[in-house]
Design a protein around this motif. Structure first.
Motif, PDB file in Angstrom:
ATOM      1  N   THR A  52       0.839  -1.194   0.000  1.00 41.69           N
ATOM      2  CA  THR A  52       0.000   0.000   0.000  1.00 41.69           C
ATOM      3  C   THR A  52       0.872   1.241   0.000  1.00 41.69           C
ATOM      4  O   THR A  52       1.854   1.321   0.744  1.00 41.69           O
ATOM      5  N   LEU A  53       0.496   2.206  -0.830  1.00 36.40           N
ATOM      6  CA  LEU A  53       1.183   3.495  -0.895  1.00 36.40           C
ATOM      7  C   LEU A  53       0.164   4.603  -0.741  1.00 36.40           C
ATOM      8  O   LEU A  53      -0.870   4.598  -1.416  1.00 36.40           O
ATOM      9  N   VAL A  54       0.440   5.559   0.154  1.00 38.25           N
ATOM     10  CA  VAL A  54      -0.397   6.748   0.274  1.00 38.25           C
ATOM     11  C   VAL A  54       0.496   7.962   0.035  1.00 38.25           C
ATOM     12  O   VAL A  54       1.561   8.086   0.639  1.00 38.25           O
ATOM     13  N   VAL A  55       0.080   8.825  -0.886  1.00 39.49           N
ATOM     14  CA  VAL A  55       0.824  10.037  -1.223  1.00 39.49           C
ATOM     15  C   VAL A  55      -0.085  11.230  -0.925  1.00 39.49           C
ATOM     16  O   VAL A  55      -1.168  11.344  -1.512  1.00 39.49           O
ATOM     17  N   GLU A  56       0.354  12.115  -0.042  1.00 38.32           N
ATOM     18  CA  GLU A  56      -0.502  13.203   0.427  1.00 38.32           C
ATOM     19  C   GLU A  56      -0.184  14.511  -0.290  1.00 38.32           C
ATOM     20  O   GLU A  56       0.955  14.768  -0.684  1.00 38.32           O
TER      21      GLU A  56
END
Length: 681
Positions: A52-56
């Motif tokens: 999982t990757l989250v980019v804000e």
């Protein structure tokens, strides 16, 4: 807006998860930035079934760009112009002719309009998926996609205050959506996702702990509490803990007990067998340090509270421990000398002979080193001859990481001297910068002999480390020698030792290698490389204890005001002297004469040097380096005063020569302590 990406698959090997997280973050964020989409922060997570990757705070649109590009001259061949037009995507009437240094030249103004983030993401992620750097990957079905295990789905959404939208793209037949899936057994149904916080919360309710660190912490706390309740203690093993955390999405901890039949096995055997084969943490009795239990981490809860899981695990564990007990009892029947003899059939290296030949060299060298480290020569020779005997044991064949440890047990069981048994256990140490260093004299002798034989052997056949490649761990061996020498204050000049087995040039090269390793080691202790270089130019440069004692004293001295100013005074004197010697073509090494001194400051420097020089020589002979540095401190004032009051290059040639000889005396006094020319200041 924020980007959320999940690559959902069959089980990802635990050992690959951390690097996969790093690679996913790097490849996606680099791809976005290269295409003009910046972001505020990015984070990754891994479970056995998902990356999982989250980019804000993703930029909503890449900026418009204008680029001016210079083309061929107006009179250039037509083909050159055609190539330029192809590269710019323009037509000839869109170019501009301008005067240039070499005549009229075509220029193109290329405008690249910005693109929405979703378009850039849709271009980036397929590229990442298709080129992901798994150490091992597989194909399945009829597709061409290679992934570590079969990929099942892709979640890819952009979220903002207005809601979430799926980023549209296709890669290897997969189209992203806004769905994820919970625990394989407890909550396998699809979950609709609207953002990262909701995604994480929904997975938690679906029996999936997303954060690997949180899983590891949960496992540890549960195991410690359960062990404490029965009067036991969990043995720490961070590497194994991280691996276990990568095997489960919903950790459930159980503790089992080892059958009495196996409790007398060495604790290292129990611990290694359970960790390697079963991925069990060990549980010990804190009063005796005996391993008595184990921690099983399951991936699910069961109606029988883990009874079936534990029964199955115990059955497999007992089979493993039965094997270990068989190896242990068989090995105990074989004398260590017989084990050592079998090494004659084992090749160490095709150019360096058998393990038996190597052991013979280590035994002889151990005896030679024994008086230097305060060990009994006969015990050291015996220990060197038997230290590697366990390499032919059944237990070490099964668990190579127990080499040395088992030799110690076998030596004690055979009733050999405790120093011989300790040397077998300890002679591989230290293996790394944080590993304990042996201190028992016999162990130190054998550990030094082992590493020095390795280094001289591979230098003799020109198999040295190159760049980042070090297949025989020679850098580690050299660091081990350095730590053994320094931690035990061993006065062991290396040059004569190398000269016994190596050509002079090869021996010098090996000593230089040691000096490079020493710089790396001391740098971590706050000693700068130029200080070490200044000390390595002095007599005794192959005696590492002597070098380090001098370097530590010099480093401390240079941090004082007197030290700083004296260094500047030395540099001033040395620079003038070096320049004048080069100009005159002579060396000013004659004794200066006080009768040619013209001013009081000059006479004062004469007097101080006359006193200080001999004192420093005596202190250096006594290896009192701190005192020698302190003896230099009173030179600060007369040197400063000399340069304030005196012009070295006097018009009187006799006075000039005398002053240059005085500067040489400054250089000579300083040179008795260290080569101050090497110091950067």
């Amino acid at each position: 807006m924020d980007l959320l990406l999940e690559l959902f698959s069959e089980e990802i090997p635990a050992r690959m998860q951390a690097k996969a997280c790093d690679d996913l973050k790097r490849l996606v964020t680099d791809g976005l930035v290269e295409r003009g989409i910046t972001y505020a922060s990015a984070g990754t997570f891994a479970t056995p079934r998902r990356l999982t990757l989250v980019v804000e705070d993703v930029l909503e649109r890449s900026p418009d760009l204008k680029e001016e590009r210079k083309g061929p001259r107006a009179d250039a061949p037509e083909k050159a112009l055609e190539g330029f037009l192809r590269s710019t995507g323009l037509t000839k009437d869109q170019l501009e002719l301008r005067d240039d240094k070499k005549g009229q030249t075509y220029f193109a103004m290329i405008e690249k309009p910005g693109r929405p983030a979703s378009e850039v993401i849709a271009e980036t992620i397929p590229e990442v998926v298709l080129n992901f750097p798994w150490p091992k990957s597989m194909r399945w079905g009829s597709g061409d996609l290679r992934w570590v295990r079969p990929l099942r789905s892709i979640l890819c959404i952009l979220t903002n205050e207005e809601g979430a939208e799926v980023v549209p793209f296709e890669v290897a037949g997969f189209k992203p959506g806004d769905l994820t899936y919970g625990h394989r057994f407890h909550a396998p149904d699809a979950i609709k996702v609207s953002g990262f916080d909701q995604y994480r919360s929904a997975l938690s309710h679906a029996y999936v702990m997303l954060d690997a660190e949180e899983r590891a912490e949960t496992i540890w706390n549960d195991a410690v509490n359960q062990a404490f309740a029965i009067g036991l203690e969990v043995v720490q093993d961070p590497k194994l803990m991280n691996e276990i955390a990568g095997l489960v999405e919903h950790p459930v901890v159980y503790i089992g007990s080892i059958d009495d039949a196996f409790l007398e096995l060495p604790p290292e055997v129990l611990k290694t067998s359970m960790a390697e084969h079963q991925k069990f943490l060990s549980v010990k009795d804190p009063k005796t340090d005996r391993i008595e239990g184990y921690v099983v981490v399951a991936n699910r809860e069961t109606k029988d509270n883990g009874a079936t899981i534990m029964a199955g695990n115990k059955k497999v564990l007992n089979a493993r421990l039965s094997d270990a007990k068989f190896f242990w009892e068989n090995d105990l029947r074989v004398p260590l000398s017989d084990m050592a003899a079998k090494l004659e059939n084992v090749t160490f290296h095709n150019k360096l002979g058998t393990q038996k030949e190597r052991v013979d060299r280590i035994a002889a060298l151990s005896a030679d080193l024994a008086p230097i480290v305060g060990a009994d020569a006969e015990l050291a020779k015996q220990a060197g001859a038997l230290a590697k005997a366990d390499l032919s044991s059944e237990m070490v064949y099964e668990f190579p990481e127990l080499q040395g440890i088992m030799g110690g047990y076998y030596a004690r069981a055979a009733g050999l001297d405790s120093a011989v048994a300790a040397a077998a256990s300890e002679h591989y140490s230290p293996l790394g910068p944080s590993d304990d260093v042996p201190t028992a004299p016999v162990s130190v002798a054998v550990a030094l002999a082992d590493k020095l034989d390795t280094l001289t052997g591979f230098w003799a056949i020109d198999e040295k480390p190159t760049g980042s490649k070090d297949p025989f761990a020679l850098r580690r061996a050299a660091l081990g020698v350095i730590r053994l020498i320094l931690d035990n204050s061993v006065r062991l000049p290396l040059a004569p030792l190398f000269k016994q087995v190596l050509d002079d040039a090869v021996g010098i090269d090996l000593l230089s290698f040691f000096h490079d390793r020493l710089k790396v080691y001391l740098r971590d202790q706050g000693i700068s490389h130029d200080v070490i270089d200044a000390c390595l130019e002095m007599p005794g440069f192959d005696d590492l204890c002597l070098v380090v004692a001098r370097a530590k004293a010099l480093q401390a001295f240079l941090k004082t005001n007197d030290g700083e100013n004296l260094l500047q005074g030395f540099k001033r004197a040395n620079n003038i002297l070096t320049a004048e010697e080069a100009k005159d073509g002579v060396s000013y090494e004659m004794e200066p004469d006080l009768k040619f001194a013209e001013v009081e400051e000059e006479r004062a420097l004469f007097d101080r040097l006359k006193t200080t020089g001999p004192n420093i020589v005596e202190l250096i002979k006594a290896e009192a380096f701190v005192d020698a540095m302190a003896e230099m401190a009173p030179l600060r004032a007369p040197i400063d005063a000399f340069f304030e009051a005196v012009q070295v290059n006097s018009e009187n040639s006799v006075v000039r020569r005398n002053r240059l000889c005085l500067l040489n005396q400054i250089r000579s006094v300083f040179g008795g302590v260290a080569d101050f020319r090497k110091l950067e200041g």
